[in-house]
Design an enzyme around this catalytic site. Structure first.
Site, PDB file in Angstrom:
ATOM      1  N   THR A   1      97.798  43.075  11.895  1.00  0.00           N
ATOM      2  CA  THR A   1      96.361  43.322  11.953  1.00  0.00           C
ATOM      3  C   THR A   1      96.181  44.807  12.251  1.00  0.00           C
ATOM      4  O   THR A   1      96.938  45.374  13.038  1.00  0.00           O
ATOM      5  CB  THR A   1      95.682  42.537  13.086  1.00  0.00           C
ATOM      6  OG1 THR A   1      96.313  42.928  14.310  1.00  0.00           O
ATOM      7  CG2 THR A   1      95.828  41.057  12.904  1.00  0.00           C
TER       8      THR A   1
ATOM      9  N   TRP B   1      71.091  39.197  23.270  1.00  0.00           N
ATOM     10  CA  TRP B   1      71.979  39.758  22.255  1.00  0.00           C
ATOM     11  C   TRP B   1      71.210  40.123  20.998  1.00  0.00           C
ATOM     12  O   TRP B   1      70.351  39.382  20.545  1.00  0.00           O
ATOM     13  CB  TRP B   1      73.067  38.746  21.875  1.00  0.00           C
ATOM     14  CG  TRP B   1      74.131  38.592  22.922  1.00  0.00           C
ATOM     15  CD1 TRP B   1      74.104  39.100  24.185  1.00  0.00           C
ATOM     16  CD2 TRP B   1      75.361  37.882  22.782  1.00  0.00           C
ATOM     17  NE1 TRP B   1      75.254  38.757  24.852  1.00  0.00           N
ATOM     18  CE2 TRP B   1      76.046  38.007  24.012  1.00  0.00           C
ATOM     19  CE3 TRP B   1      75.961  37.177  21.743  1.00  0.00           C
ATOM     20  CZ2 TRP B   1      77.295  37.435  24.233  1.00  0.00           C
ATOM     21  CZ3 TRP B   1      77.204  36.610  21.963  1.00  0.00           C
ATOM     22  CH2 TRP B   1      77.872  36.739  23.197  1.00  0.00           C
TER      23      TRP B   1
ATOM     24  N   LYS C   1      73.860  44.380  23.657  1.00  0.00           N
ATOM     25  CA  LYS C   1      73.250  43.600  24.739  1.00  0.00           C
ATOM     26  C   LYS C   1      72.058  44.374  25.289  1.00  0.00           C
ATOM     27  O   LYS C   1      72.207  45.379  25.951  1.00  0.00           O
ATOM     28  CB  LYS C   1      74.276  43.324  25.831  1.00  0.00           C
ATOM     29  CG  LYS C   1      75.413  42.471  25.298  1.00  0.00           C
ATOM     30  CD  LYS C   1      76.483  42.215  26.332  1.00  0.00           C
ATOM     31  CE  LYS C   1      77.655  41.530  25.646  1.00  0.00           C
ATOM     32  NZ  LYS C   1      78.709  42.438  25.232  1.00  0.00           N
TER      33      LYS C   1
END
Ligand code: AMP
Length: 543
Positions: A185, A446, A441
């Protein structure tokens, strides 16, 4: 009582055998550095893979050894996929866009014994040669006439290496659970982590992904993966195209160039192309400017990052092309969801269908999904509740290579935590609202950066958009919109912000806009938010 069915193993050589028997003549077209339009057939690809397998044996390589590739999408890379994994070695695909330190890390961590490398990436390896001293040899992917000068030790020419070998090779009987490929990754923080695919996971993923409600691949297709073979096995296309016998079009180094991509799609009669949104942005910008239409292409599968509504609309209305969104990860081989209409939704208006198409899609059979809150409680599928997205299934990683359970990536009950935040609606359509790390936030609530980016992308003057949270004395964080404008267009900050009115909740509207010439991208073409957060760390919101 046990069933009385054969237990033949699910292995990559079985695809090689199948495609060679049933689709031997089907064409594979590649753009390579030494040939702008190389053509041959699946039959020849498999024959050459067998020559390669014989060469590997002669070099004294053993089953389970990691052999790396640093290469574009072309026929030689495809042969390595089959020749290396099919003979029981592990094909470690490396992303050439990794930073030198990451390259050194992944090569040493994987303990690669051999590296197959495209001539243009030879200088990349020369620079780090001293730090990857354990690699025993380098195979340059070209013929003798085009071999570059190099200071690399133990160099082989790919064509010479395989020419000397016989095409008589019997694929070994492999354990279906043995490792077949390795991909790291390209995380933006910490060391890259290795995802180790097995033969079984690869076959199951290929079976599932060809389905009509997934990638929908058949022998009638001519498929162009713009997604690289060096990242998550090009979404499994080398295997799924082999299973069905589709024509393969491999774009080589011409992956990000809109004009080159258009020419290739058009001249090779591509019916299906797959890639990340940035690639399609380049293609759509080119067709718009040049007044061209994608007449032959039927479908694109787009994923790897959120797909803007405007892109789906442009493909549909200007080119008559269906854009099917997919979602997944390196850790998931990668396909987890695909977005196509399900029975009962046929009567939605074109606009409603467009709204639905912006979601990541429904889980394909074999990939279970759930969303959970901070305490691990499952959240309802009401399209409103959002939480951490977790997945489970036979082509999803159970751990990372050599991390032995220490990555903190799985829940106690064995689900993989994707790091994405999502909603799932009552019909089962999942929508990514953010990466956990990118959520903004504001005042304890959110805000989805992805939804704001998609909205901004709907403005005709916006070529690319990213939204990040910047510090705010009262609300903790507020959204900042960062945009790249379409060439020669102008739009004011006020006009852009007004564009959000009625499209998102008022309090979601970004507080400010920053205009930039380009956005930083990761090695896999995603906007590098960590870099943007660094660049705009001191940014003072004007609103
Ligand atoms: P990678 O492992 O590099 O392929 O990245 C996987 C990540 O890309 C996922 O966890 C998502 O954050 C993102 N991603 C992939 N597909 C989509 C999509 N359709 N919409 C939004 N984000 C996506």
């Amino acid at each position: 009582m046990q069933g009385l069915m054969m237990d033949t193993p699910l292995t990559i050589p079985s695809i090689a055998e199948h495609v060679a028997k049933f689709h031997s003549d089907r064409e594979i077209v590649s753009v390579t550095l030494d040939n702008p339009r190389h053509r041959y057939s699946w039959g020849e690809a498999i024959t050459r893979s067998k020559r390669l397998a014989n060469a590997l044996e002669k070099l004294g390589l053993e089953k389970g050894d990691r052999l790396a590739t640093i290469a574009w999408n072309d026929y030689r890379h495809l042969e390595i996929y089959y020749g290396v994994s099919g003979s029981g070695h592990i094909c470690h695909t490396i992303n050439p866009r990794l930073f030198p330190e990451q390259l050194i890390f992944v090569i040493n961590h994987a303990e690669d014994r051999l590296i197959f490398v495209d001539p243009m990436f030879v200088p990349l390896l020369e620079k780090i040669a001293e730090k990857i001293g354990r690699v025993e040899g380098f195979v340059i992917l070209t013929d003798m006439a085009s071999m570059p000068e190099t200071s690399l030790p133990n160099v082989y020419c790919y064509e010479t290496l395989i020419e000397a070998e016989s095409a008589d090779y019997v694929w070994p009987e492999l354990d279906e659970r043995s490792a077949s490929a390795l991909c790291y990754t390209s995380g933006t923080t910490g060391d890259p982590k290795g995802v180790l695919y097995s033969h079984r996971s690869t076959i199951l993923h290929a079976y599932a992904s060809v389905g009509p409600d997934a990638i929908a691949l058949s022998s009638m297709d001519a498929v162009l993966p713009v997604v690289p073979l060096f990242h998550v096995n090009a979404w499994g296309i080398p295997y799924s195209a082999g299973i069905v016998g589709a024509k393969l079009i491999l774009p080589g180094p011409k992956m990000g160039d809109g004009e080159a991509l258009y020419e290739l799609l058009d001249s090779e009669d591509a019916t299906l192309a797959l890639g990340v949104p940035t690639v399609w942005l380049a293609l759509l910008q080119y067709t718009e400017k040049a007044g061209k239409r994608l007449d032959k292409l039927q479908r694109t599968v787009v994923g790897g990052a959120a797909v803007p509504r405007s892109m789906i609309e442009a493909f549909r209305d200007k080119h008559g092309v269906e854009l099917r969104q997919g979602w997944g990860m390196t850790e998931m081989s990668p396909l987890g969801t695909a977005n196509c209409l399900k029975a009962g939704l046929e009567d939605l208006t074109p606009d409603e269908k467009l709204d639905l198409a912006t979601k990541a899609g429904r889980g394909i059979f074999g990939c279970e999904l759930r969303i959970v809150d901070d305490d691990g409680n499952e959240l309802p599928w009401d399209g409103v509740a959002y939480g951490a997205l977790q997945v489970r299934g036979p082509w999803i990683c159970s751990d990372y290579y050599k991390l032995e359970g220490n990555a903190g990536s799985h829940s106690e009950d064995g689900w993989f935590d994707t790091g994405d935040v999502a909603t799932i609606d009552p019909q089962g359509y999942m929508a990514i609202t953010d990466r956990t790390k990118d959520v903004i936030k504001s005042g304890g609530e959110w805000i989805s950066s992805i939804e704001l980016e998609n909205t901004a992308m709907g403005h005709p003057a916006v070529a690319e958009a990213a939204v990040i949270g910047v510090a705010h004395p009262k609300w903790t964080e507020r959204p900042l919109l960062i945009v790249v404008l379409v060439e020669n267009s102008e739009v004011s900050k006020e006009e852009l912000l007004a564009f959000f009115k009625g499209k998102v909740a008022d309090w979601w509207t970004p507080d400010d806009v920053a205009f930039v010439d380009e956005l930083p991208h990761t090695a896999t073409g995603k906007v590098k938010k960590i870099e943007l957060r660094r660049q705009f760390a001191e940014f003072e919101l004007s609103a």
